[in-house]
Scaffold this active site. Structure first.
Site, PDB file in Angstrom:
ATOM      1  N   ASN A 166      12.741 -12.255   7.105  1.00 27.99           N
ATOM      2  CA  ASN A 166      11.572 -12.496   8.226  1.00 27.99           C
ATOM      3  C   ASN A 166      11.413 -10.776   8.660  1.00 27.99           C
ATOM      4  OD1 ASN A 166      13.829 -14.443   9.261  1.00 27.99           O
ATOM      5  ND2 ASN A 166      11.680 -13.867  10.406  1.00 27.99           N
ATOM      6  N   GLU A 220      23.231 -21.070   8.017  1.00 26.95           N
ATOM      7  CA  GLU A 220      23.324 -19.589   7.891  1.00 26.95           C
ATOM      8  C   GLU A 220      24.208 -19.152   8.870  1.00 26.95           C
ATOM      9  OE1 GLU A 220      19.307 -16.639   9.416  1.00 26.95           O
ATOM     10  OE2 GLU A 220      19.144 -19.025   8.830  1.00 26.95           O
TER      11      GLU A 220
END
Length: 420
Positions: free
Chosen positions: A316, A218
């Site tokens: 998220n 990421e």
């Protein structure tokens, strides 16, 4: 629109993505009969409802979320919108706050939102604590039981793969995950011991008969490529459980040959990929007073061309990693289409929100065949441009053939938890 509640229904003149009914067209016309909570063969006694071209989808699968982090933004925002800022903010928020009295209402809030939006299955990652004092897993099992029949739930632990170096602690974590029928989840960081760490990690999952799910690369640093180590480890050690890898942002910045060679390895290893375009767009290439140059999305088109199973998910929700979101897979589909240019492409990308995540996770595959549960999302939109132009807030959600209340929970419910 409110559908009748008594007796079988024949929903006439629906519109569906062609790939979901084995047609090589972008969209197709469809009639559906619903009786006793299931898709049925046509019935003469069914009440006919003209749906006027409304688009219909099987209920969605959201295979990468973080229910334990959700909705902490008002009390712990990301100070600068960066990845490091998110990590530090969440770390500070966890300390002394993430007990059952805090986790349950926040996780339940997200589940209620997802259910209202038309999601029927979710995999969440749970930040790993000391396995002797971890409230998340027992609470998760309680919520899974409470939501059975509405949302099927899976959970994966989330910790740095370096955790394997503490053998006793790692064994306790793997046993805890297995005891709750979970998924062994990890975060890969480049280091000299990574191959050994992966061998140990995957061996623990294999011996317990559980799947693995990694947060991978990421970052936009083109020199970071732990993905190839995961794929090679799966091939070298014959790991035959499902392995999912998420994010994979660095593929978008590394040189073409290296990226494509890595994807060839991923395809041979049979890894499942989940792309998280909204969170990655939010965090990646963020610098003060500088316009971002990169989108952060991984190479989904190149993956699909190699037969790699690609899905998209929410990630998220209103926490330091992503300030927005509402557990709405139609929003994910809309934004993934825009960010990843899924339009003007293959006709079956909608499977990345339905059948593909089912393959990766083992959730029941979506079906419109007679006998399948009538779990449907119906939108007033009649074609893709109408679908993506508006949020479809007036959608109809059917569960077991019954139209549910799609009223979303009020953020004010969480206000007592936001007082710091």
């Amino acid at each position: 629109m409110t559908l009748p509640t008594n007796g079988p229904l024949h929903l006439k003149n629906l519109t569906i993505p062609g790939c979901l009914v084995d047609q090589d067209t972008a969209l197709a016309s469809l009639d559906l009969t619903i009786a006793n909570g299931k898709i049925s063969t046509p019935l003469e006694r069914a009440e006919v409802i003209d749906m006027k071209g409304a688009m219909v989808f099987p209920a969605f699968i959201d295979m990468h979320t973080h229910l334990d982090k959700g909705h902490i933004w008002p009390r712990t925002p990301n100070p600068d919108g960066s990845f490091e800022g998110a990590i530090n903010a969440v770390s500070n928020d966890k300390t002394g706050k993430w007990g059952v009295d805090d986790l349950r209402p926040r996780m339940s809030f997200s589940l209620r939102s997802a259910y209202a939006h038309g999601t029927r299955a979710i995999r969440t990652h749970l930040d790993q604590f000391d396995p002797k004092h971890d409230a998340s897993w027992p609470l998760f099992s309680e919520l899974r039981a409470e939501w059975a029949g509405r949302i099927d739930l899976q959970a994966a632990c989330l910790a740095n793969c370096e955790m394997v170096e503490d053998a006793a602690r790692f064994t306790a974590i793997a046993d805890l995950v297995a005891a709750h029928e979970g998924v062994l989840g990890g975060l890969t960081i480049p280091n000299d011991q990574l191959d050994w760490q992966l061998e140990t990690f995957l061996g623990a999952a294999q011996s317990r008969g559980i799947a693995a799910d990694f947060h991978v690369d990421e970052t936009l640093d083109p020199d970071v490529n732990t993905l190839k180590h995961i794929a090679q480890s799966v091939l070298d050690h014959g790991f035959d459980m499902s392995v999912t890898v998420g994010h994979l942002c660095s593929l978008s910045t590394m040189d073409e040959a290296t990226a494509l060679n890595t994807l060839d390895l991923v395809a041979r290893a049979g890894l499942h990929v989940v792309s998280l375009p909204m969170c990655n767009l939010y965090l990646q290439d963020r610098h003060p007073a500088r316009t971002p140059r990169y989108r952060g999305i991984t190479l989904v088109h190149e993956m699909r061309a190699r037969g790699i199973n690609v899905s998209f998910a929410s990630d998220n929700t209103r926490d330091p990693f992503y300030a927005y979101g509402d557990m709405d897979m139609l929003e994910v589909m809309r934004e993934a289409t825009r960010i990843g240019h899924l339009d003007h492409a293959e006709l079956d990308w909608v499977d990345a929100f339905l059948g593909n995540p089912a393959k990766a996770t083992g959730f029941d595959a979506p079906s419109l065949a007679p006998g399948a549960p009538a779990d449907l999302v119906i939108c007033r939109a009649r074609e893709w441009t109408e679908l993506f132009a508006r949020p479809q807030a007036d959608r109809i959600v059917l569960r077991d053939g019954v139209q549910i209340d799609t009223t979303l929970p009020d953020y004010a419910e969480l206000d007592p938890l936001m007082r710091t």
